[in-house]
Design a protein around this motif. Structure first.
Motif, PDB file in Angstrom:
ATOM      1  N   HIS A   1      -0.497  -8.611  16.672  1.00  6.91           N
ATOM      2  CA  HIS A   1       0.487  -8.466  15.591  1.00  6.91           C
ATOM      3  C   HIS A   1       1.876  -8.639  16.203  1.00  6.91           C
ATOM      4  O   HIS A   1       2.588  -7.650  16.429  1.00  6.91           O
ATOM      5  CB  HIS A   1       0.363  -7.089  14.931  1.00  6.91           C
ATOM      6  CG  HIS A   1      -1.059  -6.720  14.630  1.00  6.91           C
ATOM      7  ND1 HIS A   1      -1.771  -7.294  13.597  1.00  6.91           N
ATOM      8  CD2 HIS A   1      -1.917  -5.880  15.255  1.00  6.91           C
ATOM      9  CE1 HIS A   1      -2.996  -6.801  13.587  1.00  6.91           C
ATOM     10  NE2 HIS A   1      -3.126  -5.944  14.583  1.00  6.91           N
TER      11      HIS A   1
ATOM     12  N   ALA B   1      -6.742  -0.358  39.171  1.00  5.89           N
ATOM     13  CA  ALA B   1      -5.993   0.854  38.833  1.00  5.89           C
ATOM     14  C   ALA B   1      -6.934   2.057  38.721  1.00  5.89           C
ATOM     15  O   ALA B   1      -8.008   1.971  38.121  1.00  5.89           O
ATOM     16  CB  ALA B   1      -5.243   0.649  37.522  1.00  5.89           C
TER      17      ALA B   1
ATOM     18  N   THR C   1       0.814   0.027  29.620  1.00  8.50           N
ATOM     19  CA  THR C   1       1.217  -0.651  30.855  1.00  8.50           C
ATOM     20  C   THR C   1       2.055  -1.882  30.533  1.00  8.50           C
ATOM     21  O   THR C   1       3.116  -2.099  31.114  1.00  8.50           O
ATOM     22  CB  THR C   1      -0.031  -1.078  31.665  1.00  8.50           C
ATOM     23  OG1 THR C   1      -0.957   0.007  31.675  1.00  8.50           O
ATOM     24  CG2 THR C   1       0.339  -1.447  33.070  1.00  8.50           C
TER      25      THR C   1
ATOM     26  N   TRP D   1      -7.998 -11.804  21.869  1.00 14.29           N
ATOM     27  CA  TRP D   1      -9.137 -12.211  22.683  1.00 14.29           C
ATOM     28  C   TRP D   1     -10.268 -12.748  21.803  1.00 14.29           C
ATOM     29  O   TRP D   1     -10.993 -13.663  22.194  1.00 14.29           O
ATOM     30  CB  TRP D   1      -9.661 -11.032  23.511  1.00 14.29           C
ATOM     31  CG  TRP D   1      -8.812 -10.741  24.706  1.00 14.29           C
ATOM     32  CD1 TRP D   1      -8.083  -9.609  24.945  1.00 14.29           C
ATOM     33  CD2 TRP D   1      -8.604 -11.599  25.838  1.00 14.29           C
ATOM     34  NE1 TRP D   1      -7.429  -9.719  26.150  1.00 14.29           N
ATOM     35  CE2 TRP D   1      -7.740 -10.924  26.713  1.00 14.29           C
ATOM     36  CE3 TRP D   1      -9.059 -12.872  26.184  1.00 14.29           C
ATOM     37  CZ2 TRP D   1      -7.321 -11.483  27.929  1.00 14.29           C
ATOM     38  CZ3 TRP D   1      -8.642 -13.428  27.394  1.00 14.29           C
ATOM     39  CH2 TRP D   1      -7.789 -12.735  28.237  1.00 14.29           C
ATOM     40  N   ALA D   2     -10.403 -12.176  20.616  1.00 17.49           N
ATOM     41  CA  ALA D   2     -11.505 -12.577  19.737  1.00 17.49           C
ATOM     42  C   ALA D   2     -11.243 -13.897  19.028  1.00 17.49           C
ATOM     43  O   ALA D   2     -12.113 -14.399  18.320  1.00 17.49           O
ATOM     44  CB  ALA D   2     -11.752 -11.467  18.708  1.00 17.49           C
TER      45      ALA D   2
ATOM     46  N   GLY E   1      -1.625  -7.691  26.384  1.00 15.53           N
ATOM     47  CA  GLY E   1      -1.531  -6.231  26.257  1.00 15.53           C
ATOM     48  C   GLY E   1      -0.076  -5.784  26.293  1.00 15.53           C
ATOM     49  O   GLY E   1       0.233  -4.655  26.684  1.00 15.53           O
TER      50      GLY E   1
ATOM     51  N   SER F   1       0.407 -10.276  21.450  1.00 19.63           N
ATOM     52  CA  SER F   1      -0.122  -9.183  20.618  1.00 19.63           C
ATOM     53  C   SER F   1      -0.885  -9.789  19.446  1.00 19.63           C
ATOM     54  O   SER F   1      -0.585 -10.903  19.012  1.00 19.63           O
ATOM     55  CB  SER F   1       1.052  -8.345  20.089  1.00 19.63           C
ATOM     56  OG  SER F   1       0.612  -7.474  19.074  1.00 19.63           O
TER      57      SER F   1
ATOM     58  N   PRO G   1      -7.496  -7.395  30.159  1.00 17.07           N
ATOM     59  CA  PRO G   1      -8.712  -7.956  29.546  1.00 17.07           C
ATOM     60  C   PRO G   1      -9.069  -7.208  28.263  1.00 17.07           C
ATOM     61  O   PRO G   1      -8.473  -6.171  27.968  1.00 17.07           O
ATOM     62  CB  PRO G   1      -9.769  -7.749  30.634  1.00 17.07           C
ATOM     63  CG  PRO G   1      -9.250  -6.683  31.521  1.00 17.07           C
ATOM     64  CD  PRO G   1      -7.758  -6.689  31.430  1.00 17.07           C
TER      65      PRO G   1
END
Ligand SMILES: NC(=O)c1ccc[n+]([C@@H]2O[C@H](COP(=O)([O-])OP(=O)(O)OC[C@H]3O[C@@H](n4cnc5c(N)ncnc54)[C@H](OP(=O)(O)O)[C@@H]3O)[C@@H](O)[C@H]2O)c1
Length: 292
Positions: free
Chosen positions: A34, A126, A13, A47-48, A8, A32, A67
């Motif tokens: 990208h 958070a 964040t 993640w995929a 992320g 990332s 996540p």
């Protein structure tokens, strides 16, 4: 590379964390879908696409874990990643978790439990982000467009936190690989004061002059708004149902964790609004710009 993988890393964040860590001379790998072509330490991570996970982890000893976003069932994707991190001897994982527990999403709780179970790994729970009041979040979009907040949360309060304070807390836990992990595995991260949507609207109005009203709606209508904004039906229903808990007072809490971890108090909502005042200014809207 001894350093920190920031998943992320292009988000609100993660990007603030990257800046803080690099500012302290820490080597950072920005994950990332990208990756930036101009950043030699950027890595493709999706993640995929589990094939991207081992390469992202290889050589780092710490991980900031965001996540899969907008998922009610993150564990099937995150669990193999955690297993690989354990296999590679990653010393510290800091999970960006949520104080607000989504209904019907037990795998998010299980994911946090698996992180906590590993010595030196830590969960950040958070509270609601102050950045939700900015675009592109649907709440921020509607304030900007219509000068209103639609909510099923009633007068319930949330300990809103600036995402940059979450990043600062994470940086404190990730900057030093030699730091003793300590016993604490779980931090509730909040801003300094719990505020209702009415309080938030009044603060925006006070600091920007833009009238913002709060319109009470039901949970089903809220879910429809999130679906219209692009969320899946499952996630929209879960995130809307959270407002029931806010109305019941379940998110009306603050902690000292940001101060404890960073030595600095978290930003107030008023400070956040002052910094972003132009985001809500009516005369910034192109279609209304000449009307004032
Ligand atoms: N908003 C709140 O009130 C709140 C409260 C508590 C916790 N949280 C948690 O905070 C997290 C979001 O943090 P944020 O607001 O800092 O992020 P954000 O600004 O929404 O950005 C999302 C990040 O996730 C990455 N991402 C999206 N899809 C991905 C995929 N398939 N694989 C890998 N990376 C992906 C994006 O990277 P690329 O697009 O570059 O790939 C981007 O860096 C969520 O997990 C949410 O549950 C939010």
């Amino acid at each position: 590379m001894t350093g920190v993988l920031v998943t992320g890393g292009t988000g609100r964040t993660g990007s603030a964390l990257v800046e803080l860590l690099r500012g302290s001379g820490v080597l950072v790998r920005v994950a990332s879908r990208h990756p930036s072509a101009t950043d030699p330490d950027a890595v493709r991570f999706d993640w995929a696409d589990p094939a991207t996970h081992p390469a992202a982890l290889r050589g780092v000893d710490r991980v900031f874990l965001v996540p899969p976003v907008e998922s009610v069932d993150p564990l099937p994707l995150v669990d193999p990643f955690l297993a690989e991190a354990r296999r590679l001897g990653v010393r510290r994982v800091v999970l960006l978790g949520s104080a607000i527990v989504l209904p019907n999403a037990p795998s998010a709780l299980e994911m946090a439990a698996r992180v906590r179970a590993q010595p030196g790994w830590v969960v950040l729970r958070a509270s609601g982000f102050m950045q939700n009041f900015l675009r592109p979040h649907p709440v921020g979009e509607r304030i900007r467009r219509d000068g209103e907040i639609r909510t099923a949360a009633g007068a319930g309060r949330v300990g809103w936190i600036d995402a940059r304070d979450i990043a600062a807390a994470a940086a404190a836990l990730l900057a030093d690989p030699g730091a003793a992990p300590g016993d604490q595995r779980d931090y509730l991260l909040t801003g300094p004061k719990a505020l209702s949507y009415q309080d938030a609207a009044a603060t925006i109005t006070a600091h920007t002059g833009r009238p913002v009203r709060v319109v009470p709606i039901g949970v089903d209508e809220q879910a429809a708004h999130y679906r219209a904004a692009g969320a899946s039906a499952e996630f929209a229903a879960a995130i809307a149902a959270v407002e029931d808990g806010i109305r019941a007072g379940r998110e009306d809490r603050v902690s000292t964790a940001v101060l404890d971890l960073t030595g600095r108090p978290p930003r107030t909502f008023a400070e956040f609004v002052q910094e972003h005042a132009t985001e809500w200014a009516e005369d910034d809207l192109p279609e209304r710009g000449s009307a004032r």
